[in-house]
Motif scaffolding. Structure first.
Motif, PDB file in Angstrom:
ATOM      1  N   HIS A  24       0.815  -1.222   0.000  1.00 56.79           N
ATOM      2  CA  HIS A  24       0.000   0.000   0.000  1.00 56.79           C
ATOM      3  C   HIS A  24       0.852   1.277   0.000  1.00 56.79           C
ATOM      4  O   HIS A  24       0.302   2.366  -0.156  1.00 56.79           O
ATOM      5  CB  HIS A  24      -0.888   0.047   1.240  1.00 56.79           C
ATOM      6  CG  HIS A  24      -1.810  -1.112   1.391  1.00 56.79           C
ATOM      7  ND1 HIS A  24      -2.630  -1.543   0.376  1.00 56.79           N
ATOM      8  CD2 HIS A  24      -2.058  -1.925   2.458  1.00 56.79           C
ATOM      9  CE1 HIS A  24      -3.358  -2.574   0.804  1.00 56.79           C
ATOM     10  NE2 HIS A  24      -3.013  -2.824   2.050  1.00 56.79           N
ATOM     11  N   ASP A  26       3.236   2.925  -1.786  1.00 58.88           N
ATOM     12  CA  ASP A  26       3.378   3.907  -2.865  1.00 58.88           C
ATOM     13  C   ASP A  26       2.098   4.715  -3.056  1.00 58.88           C
ATOM     14  O   ASP A  26       2.138   5.938  -3.237  1.00 58.88           O
ATOM     15  CB  ASP A  26       3.758   3.221  -4.179  1.00 58.88           C
ATOM     16  CG  ASP A  26       5.168   2.648  -4.143  1.00 58.88           C
ATOM     17  OD1 ASP A  26       5.817   2.708  -3.081  1.00 58.88           O
ATOM     18  OD2 ASP A  26       5.615   2.120  -5.187  1.00 58.88           O
ATOM     19  N   ASP A  27       0.953   4.039  -3.005  1.00 61.30           N
ATOM     20  CA  ASP A  27      -0.319   4.742  -3.167  1.00 61.30           C
ATOM     21  C   ASP A  27      -0.570   5.697  -2.001  1.00 61.30           C
ATOM     22  O   ASP A  27      -1.111   6.788  -2.188  1.00 61.30           O
ATOM     23  CB  ASP A  27      -1.475   3.740  -3.267  1.00 61.30           C
ATOM     24  CG  ASP A  27      -1.488   2.996  -4.597  1.00 61.30           C
ATOM     25  OD1 ASP A  27      -0.979   3.547  -5.597  1.00 61.30           O
ATOM     26  OD2 ASP A  27      -2.009   1.868  -4.644  1.00 61.30           O
ATOM     27  N   ARG A  30       1.648   8.749  -2.494  1.00 62.77           N
ATOM     28  CA  ARG A  30       1.099   9.579  -3.566  1.00 62.77           C
ATOM     29  C   ARG A  30      -0.116  10.365  -3.077  1.00 62.77           C
ATOM     30  O   ARG A  30      -0.287  11.552  -3.404  1.00 62.77           O
ATOM     31  CB  ARG A  30       0.722   8.697  -4.760  1.00 62.77           C
ATOM     32  CG  ARG A  30       0.413   9.469  -6.039  1.00 62.77           C
ATOM     33  CD  ARG A  30       0.216   8.548  -7.225  1.00 62.77           C
ATOM     34  NE  ARG A  30       1.460   7.897  -7.633  1.00 62.77           N
ATOM     35  CZ  ARG A  30       1.735   6.616  -7.441  1.00 62.77           C
ATOM     36  NH1 ARG A  30       0.875   5.828  -6.825  1.00 62.77           N
ATOM     37  NH2 ARG A  30       2.881   6.101  -7.844  1.00 62.77           N
ATOM     38  N   GLY A 191      -8.105   0.977   0.822  1.00 57.59           N
ATOM     39  CA  GLY A 191      -7.964   1.611  -0.488  1.00 57.59           C
ATOM     40  C   GLY A 191      -8.620   2.971  -0.597  1.00 57.59           C
ATOM     41  O   GLY A 191      -8.821   3.482  -1.705  1.00 57.59           O
ATOM     42  N   PHE A 193      -7.781   6.063  -0.558  1.00 55.02           N
ATOM     43  CA  PHE A 193      -6.702   7.044  -0.657  1.00 55.02           C
ATOM     44  C   PHE A 193      -7.238   8.462  -0.856  1.00 55.02           C
ATOM     45  O   PHE A 193      -6.552   9.434  -0.565  1.00 55.02           O
ATOM     46  CB  PHE A 193      -5.736   6.637  -1.769  1.00 55.02           C
ATOM     47  CG  PHE A 193      -5.066   5.322  -1.492  1.00 55.02           C
ATOM     48  CD1 PHE A 193      -4.096   5.216  -0.513  1.00 55.02           C
ATOM     49  CD2 PHE A 193      -5.436   4.172  -2.180  1.00 55.02           C
ATOM     50  CE1 PHE A 193      -3.491   3.997  -0.223  1.00 55.02           C
ATOM     51  CE2 PHE A 193      -4.836   2.954  -1.905  1.00 55.02           C
ATOM     52  CZ  PHE A 193      -3.868   2.862  -0.923  1.00 55.02           C
TER      53      PHE A 193
END
Length: 210
Positions: A24, A26-27, A30, A191, A193
């Motif tokens: 998880h 890198d996301d 970002r 998820g 993000f």
């Protein structure tokens, strides 16, 4: 003033990523950058921390500074530097780690609590100190120790949220370190993000008005 300290003084927030799962990571990074975060700390007690730092330097190097946290000893300092960390942060004062970082041109921000530790870290070459644990000590403590030690930049870590973040800066902090209140691991695992980005933006907006 070092480049990293200048970046901290400008943007004020260090996002602390602790125990984040690599799949998880890198996301999440970002999402934080999309929300305006410009300084990210990967703690060295996170599985795969060194690989994460190295990867992020390549992926996000032009967008955010990437450093290492929980650098409690020389072994972790060496791993972090080899991975390309741009700064070193610790919960403790280790003068050997400060010297090692400074010799390599890195900012080192050790964790300290007492006036004696603060001055000792400063004399050892730290260009800022991390007052920890601020969640327990409180902003009144920070204000008190800033009075005689106002020439030493202090980062407050612990206890910061949207309702009190301004109080930390009024008490004299040059920046704040933020973990779970900013980097919600539950949202990241789910998820979501978009929520991470929105939360980051709220904190960034809050400090821009200071």
């Amino acid at each position: 003033m070092s480049d990293m300290l200048e970046l901290l003084t400008e943007h004020k927030i260090v996002a602390i990523l602790r125990r984040i799962e690599d799949r998880h990571a890198d996301d999440a990074a970002r999402a934080l950058i999309d929300g305006g975060i410009r300084i990210m700390e990967v703690t060295m007690n996170t599985d795969g921390a060194a690989a994460m730092i190295e990867r992020w330097r390549g992926k996000f190097g032009g967008k955010a500074a990437v450093g290492a946290g929980t650098v409690t000893d020389m072994a972790r300092a060496e791993q972090a530097v080899a991975a390309g960390a741009q700064f070193l942060i610790s919960p403790n004062l280790d003068e050997e780690v400060i010297a090692y970082g400074r010799e390599r041109g890195l900012s080192v921000w050790p964790g300290v609590m007492t006036p004696t530790e603060i001055v000792k870290a400063w004399k050892a070459g730290a260009d800022a100190v991390k007052i920890f644990p601020m969640g327990t000590l409180g902003t009144g403590y920070l204000k008190e120790i800033r009075a005689p030690l106002d020439d030493i930049p202090m980062i407050a870590t612990g206890g910061v949220d949207l309702h009190n973040i301004a109080d930390y800066f009024k008490a004299g902090a040059v920046g704040v370190g933020m973990g779970g209140k900013l980097v919600n691991l539950e949202w990241i695992r789910d998820g979501r993000f978009d929520l991470v980005t929105e939360r980051a933006r709220q904190f960034v907006d809050a400090v821009q008005t200071l």
